[in-house]
Design a protein around this motif. Sequence first.
Motif, PDB file in Angstrom:
ATOM      1  N   SER A  52    -127.381 -26.548  52.791  1.00  0.00           N
ATOM      2  CA  SER A  52    -127.389 -25.051  53.360  1.00  0.00           C
ATOM      3  C   SER A  52    -128.735 -25.489  54.411  1.00  0.00           C
ATOM      4  CB  SER A  52    -128.094 -24.384  52.290  1.00  0.00           C
ATOM      5  OG  SER A  52    -129.172 -25.184  51.008  1.00  0.00           O
ATOM      6  N   ASP A  53    -128.873 -26.541  54.608  1.00  0.00           N
ATOM      7  CA  ASP A  53    -130.269 -26.899  55.292  1.00  0.00           C
ATOM      8  C   ASP A  53    -129.632 -26.055  57.084  1.00  0.00           C
ATOM      9  OD1 ASP A  53    -132.781 -27.434  57.301  1.00  0.00           O
ATOM     10  OD2 ASP A  53    -132.990 -28.966  56.169  1.00  0.00           O
ATOM     11  N   PRO A  54    -129.811 -25.666  58.212  1.00  0.00           N
ATOM     12  CA  PRO A  54    -129.407 -26.078  58.888  1.00  0.00           C
ATOM     13  C   PRO A  54    -129.886 -26.754  59.969  1.00  0.00           C
ATOM     14  CG  PRO A  54    -131.096 -22.909  58.626  1.00  0.00           C
ATOM     15  CD  PRO A  54    -131.173 -24.398  57.868  1.00  0.00           C
ATOM     16  N   LYS A  55    -130.642 -27.790  60.247  1.00  0.00           N
ATOM     17  CA  LYS A  55    -131.229 -28.573  60.887  1.00  0.00           C
ATOM     18  C   LYS A  55    -130.369 -29.595  60.528  1.00  0.00           C
ATOM     19  CE  LYS A  55    -133.907 -32.676  61.270  1.00  0.00           C
ATOM     20  NZ  LYS A  55    -134.806 -33.549  61.376  1.00  0.00           N
ATOM     21  N   VAL A  56    -129.850 -29.705  59.011  1.00  0.00           N
ATOM     22  CA  VAL A  56    -128.735 -30.684  58.977  1.00  0.00           C
ATOM     23  C   VAL A  56    -127.616 -30.394  59.175  1.00  0.00           C
ATOM     24  CG1 VAL A  56    -127.946 -30.890  56.382  1.00  0.00           C
ATOM     25  CG2 VAL A  56    -130.005 -31.565  56.262  1.00  0.00           C
ATOM     26  N   LYS A  57    -126.842 -28.847  58.673  1.00  0.00           N
ATOM     27  CA  LYS A  57    -125.567 -28.679  59.022  1.00  0.00           C
ATOM     28  C   LYS A  57    -125.499 -28.977  60.724  1.00  0.00           C
ATOM     29  CE  LYS A  57    -122.555 -24.819  59.682  1.00  0.00           C
ATOM     30  NZ  LYS A  57    -121.895 -25.552  60.001  1.00  0.00           N
ATOM     31  N   ASN A  58    -126.197 -28.746  61.175  1.00  0.00           N
ATOM     32  CA  ASN A  58    -126.245 -29.597  63.251  1.00  0.00           C
ATOM     33  C   ASN A  58    -125.830 -31.030  63.130  1.00  0.00           C
ATOM     34  OD1 ASN A  58    -127.083 -26.494  63.705  1.00  0.00           O
ATOM     35  ND2 ASN A  58    -129.006 -26.994  64.276  1.00  0.00           N
ATOM     36  N   LEU A  59    -126.588 -31.757  61.758  1.00  0.00           N
ATOM     37  CA  LEU A  59    -126.626 -33.421  62.422  1.00  0.00           C
ATOM     38  C   LEU A  59    -124.960 -33.106  61.899  1.00  0.00           C
ATOM     39  CD1 LEU A  59    -130.166 -34.035  60.991  1.00  0.00           C
ATOM     40  CD2 LEU A  59    -129.232 -35.041  63.166  1.00  0.00           C
TER      41      LEU A  59
END
Length: 193
Positions: free
Chosen positions: A176-183
């Motif tokens: 759910s973390d946007p940075k994680v989703k980008n990664l």
Amino acid sequence: MSSPSFDSGRELDAQEIVTLTDSTGRSLDCYVENEVASDGVDYVLLQPVDLPIVILAWDDDEEDAEIPETEMVEDPEELAEIFLDAKAVLSERELTLKDTAYVMTISGEIPPLQEEDILSLEIEDDEESRLEPEELQLLTDFYHLEQHYSIYTPIDPYLFFAHTTANDELEMLDLSDPKVKNLVDLLIIQDDE
């Protein structure tokens, strides 16, 4: 706030295997499919060595329904209760059920994919409240206390995303973390190339 920097990662040995461990101490061996570094942290895309399975419970009482309702069995107590029955019916097909971390898995050779064994299951995506279809291959059915269950394996690869902690251990990522989703998107795109 500076944007994160990414390294494309290193060349990976196709057979590199790491182990994820959950809070109960169960483990899951995974192939490292891809790796990327961001701000000094290593992130990895993982695929289980053994085949993941899902167990569905069917509501066979709905006589009028063309397709009976089903739900994925996720309750740890129910999974523990039906585990031995599931293991027994899978062993009849020369498949070994394993109680691994994060997802149950099987080892052995699954039968060739037949059109009639495919189930398209719509799973609600919490982020956008939409239904994402997932195709599953039927392995077997069984009953436990008059409840009908089916065991399936996903047709598409089942992937996990983790990062390396300061103690060099792997920790699952919160998608759910946007940075994680980008990664995650970056790892998948690189893996497809």
